[in-house]
Design an enzyme around this catalytic site. Structure first.
Site, short mmCIF file in Angstrom:
data_model
loop_
_atom_site.label_atom_id
_atom_site.label_comp_id
_atom_site.label_asym_id
_atom_site.label_seq_id
_atom_site.Cartn_x
_atom_site.Cartn_y
_atom_site.Cartn_z
N SER A 152 46.39 36.47 45.86
CA SER A 152 46.01 37.81 45.41
C SER A 152 44.70 37.83 44.64
CB SER A 152 47.14 38.37 44.56
OG SER A 152 48.37 38.11 45.17
N ARG A 167 35.57 35.65 44.58
CA ARG A 167 35.46 35.50 43.12
C ARG A 167 36.88 35.43 42.58
NH1 ARG A 167 34.47 40.80 44.40
NH2 ARG A 167 36.03 42.28 43.62
N ASP A 205 48.43 40.16 48.57
CA ASP A 205 49.73 40.70 48.16
C ASP A 205 49.89 42.18 48.53
OD1 ASP A 205 47.88 41.45 46.24
OD2 ASP A 205 49.17 41.03 44.52
MG MG Z 1 52.62 40.11 42.53
#
Ligand code: MG
Ligand code: ADP
Length: 523
Positions: A152, A167, A205
């Protein structure tokens, strides 16, 4: 000035009214369009190479891991093919020192180790059998688990299981990893431990949440948006492929299925309006940003998500506490004589340390119905080293926390509103459905909102501790949605928001499944 007026003054600094919401929605739509056309924009609008959402009939056993921002989860998922699944999972906090390690190997070998532990614990037979057969060369390709890797952080995806880290966010900072393929980094460490696992898909995610919600959600309508409100915030949605011109105009991109006419786009909305054209900016926001590891970026996220709201509250409370004329957390009987001897703050209190207040405190404040705010006072005492908190102190904390939580939810609504408007889903359903992304489903259940015909529902899947545990988060979002003219009361009723429980695991499994199919087709 009394404490009550001071509390109100600070709470009012977090106002984000209807006009501000509408202005921000316009800017969000502008940035969405810009991001679909070119690189290097505020909203990254990353094509994910996932071109359809599931319909609930998918089947199989898959593995998934999720590197969120706070925890690392490992799970195996059995998809039953009837919109249900079984899931086994383990979860460990990511050690702080690994988030800022010198090399990516330190972090990724830790992750592989957790996968090994999980296999030993939950798939022992499979694991040891594989290792044994591997030594005699009798192991088979089918024995290898396909794994969906939920990662994520912003990644330039260049294929279904290949993506370069753009990044770090959320307090991570391992410079050596930037620009590297995170799937390869994980696969290398998995192979070093001889685990029967192939990193088959790289999953944001948000995309996992979108897929999981679409697999489990009732009715015929595919899910439009998957959104995260956890450590960070972000969303992925179903976009028309021909609008993603930065992808369709390029020749040298990885293979993807063009037949659906759709492409799931990961907005990376955490960096919406980094230049602060429309975002609110209190002294607390400014200080938080200045002392963060990434000043000037992820400005939307810094006003919305779990990693930051507690810190905003801390800075606001500290501002009041540091003013000797304001009687916050001070013993009123002797405050006039000697301020320092009467403080109620103990050494080591979270109030005095950066990141020292967790966003769960905002949820506790919003949920405390007890007389005199007993729960808030106890929490401040037990967890934050602030003793003998008066009812008025507790009321101050509650009021400011509520204002911060409300602003976060209203900002979240900006992103949701923009995507609902920009994808044209508010138009009458009959014209929109003819090229819908989902085949009809057999088992239509109803999930509240009974007055809206199923084909008019705009389905949104959400995940993350903030949206799950902050009381009234969705109500504040809905209030703001109604204030946007294009949506209004009628449009807001059509929006169905559902938690995609275990979304990252199920979603990653579903993408690993799709990835397996793509691999089979090209073999
Ligand atoms: Mg999560
Ligand atoms: P991740 O982002 O790693 O997937 P979560 O969705 O659980 O994990 O989000 C963790 C974040 O949520 C942390 O920043 C934490 O401060 C915050 N958080 C944890 N519990 C609560 C709560 N009860 N209410 C609001 N925020 C919470």
């Amino acid at each position: 000035m009394g404490l009550a007026q001071e509390a109100k003054r600070v709470a009012d600094e977090f106002d984000f009214g209807p006009d501000a919401v509408r202005k921000a929605v316009k800017e969000f739509i502008r940035e969405m369009d810009e991001g679909l056309q070119k690189e290097g924009t505020e909203l990254s609008q990353i094509p994910t190479y996932v071109t359809a959402v599931p319909n609930g009939t998918e089947k199989g056993l898959y593995m998934a891991v999720d590197l969120g921002g706070t925890n690392f989860r490992v799970c195996s998922i059995q998809l039953h093919g009837n919109t249900t699944f079984s899931l086994t999972q383990s979860k460990v906090p990511i050690p702080r020192e690994l988030m800022v390690a010198k090399t990516s190997k330190e972090l990724f070998s830790f992750l592989a180790k957790q996968i090994e532990e999980f296999l030993k614990l939950h798939h022992e037979d499979h694991f040891t059998g594989y290792l044994r057969r591997r030594q005699t060369g009798e192991h088979k390709e089918e024995e290898i688990f396909n794994l969906g890797f939920t990662f994520s952080f912003p990644v330039q995806q260049i294929g279904i299981n290949k993506g370069l880290l753009m990044r770090w966010t959320k307090g991570f900072d391992i410079q050596e990893a930037v620009g590297q393929d995170v799937c390869a980094l994980l696969q290398t460490e998995i192979d070093a431990l001889h685990l029967p696992v192939r990193v088959a898909a790289l999953v944001n995610d948000t995309v996992g949440t979108l897929m999981a919600r679409s697999y489990t959600s009732p009715g015929k309508t595919g899910t439009l948006l998957g959104a995260i409100f956890g450590t960070g915030t972000n969303g992925a949605y179903v976009e028309k492929l021909d609008k993603v011109t930065k992808l369709t105009s390029k020749a040298d991109v990885g293979a993807y299925d063009k037949s659906t006419g759709d492409m799931i786009v990961n907005t990376e909305w955490g960096s919406f309006d980094n230049s602060l054209r429309t975002l609110p900016n209190t002294p607390y926001d400014i200080e938080l940003d200045a002392k963060s590891v990434n000043p000037g970026i992820q400005m939307f996220e810094k006003r919305i998500s779990g990693m930051f709201l507690g810190e905003i509250l801390r800075l606001a409370l500290l501002g009041l506490y540091n003013d000797p004329n304001i009687p916050l957390f001070r013993d009123e009987n002797s405050a006039q004589n000697d301020v320092h001897s009467t403080t109620q703050i103990h050494p080591g209190s979270g109030l005095m340390k950066q990141w020292g207040i967790d966003t769960s405190l905002l949820s506790i404040c919003a949920g405390d119905q007890s007389p005199g705010y007993r729960v808030i006072r106890q929490t401040l005492d037990n967890e934050y080293g602030i003793s003998a908190v008066s009812a008025e102190d507790a009321e101050t904390v509650r009021e400011i926390a509520a204002a911060i939580g409300r602003r976060a939810a209203r900002l979240s609504a900006v992103a949701i509103a923009a995507i609902v408007i920009e994808t044209g889903r508010l138009k009458p359903a009959t014209t929109e459905q003819k090229d819908g992304v989902n085949p009809p489903r057999g088992n239509v259940e109803s999930e509240g909102k009974g007055d809206v015909p199923e084909e008019e529902v705009i389905d949104i899947g959400v995940d993350g501790s903030l949206v799950e545990f902050y009381p009234g988060f969705e109500d504040h979002v809905r209030q703001a949605l109604r204030e946007v003219e294009e949506i209004g009361t009628e449009g807001e009723k059509r929006v169905r928001i559902g938690i995609a429980k275990d979304g990252s695991g199920v979603g990653a499994a579903l993408i690993a499944l799709v990835a397996g199919r793509v691999a089979d087709d090209t073999d």
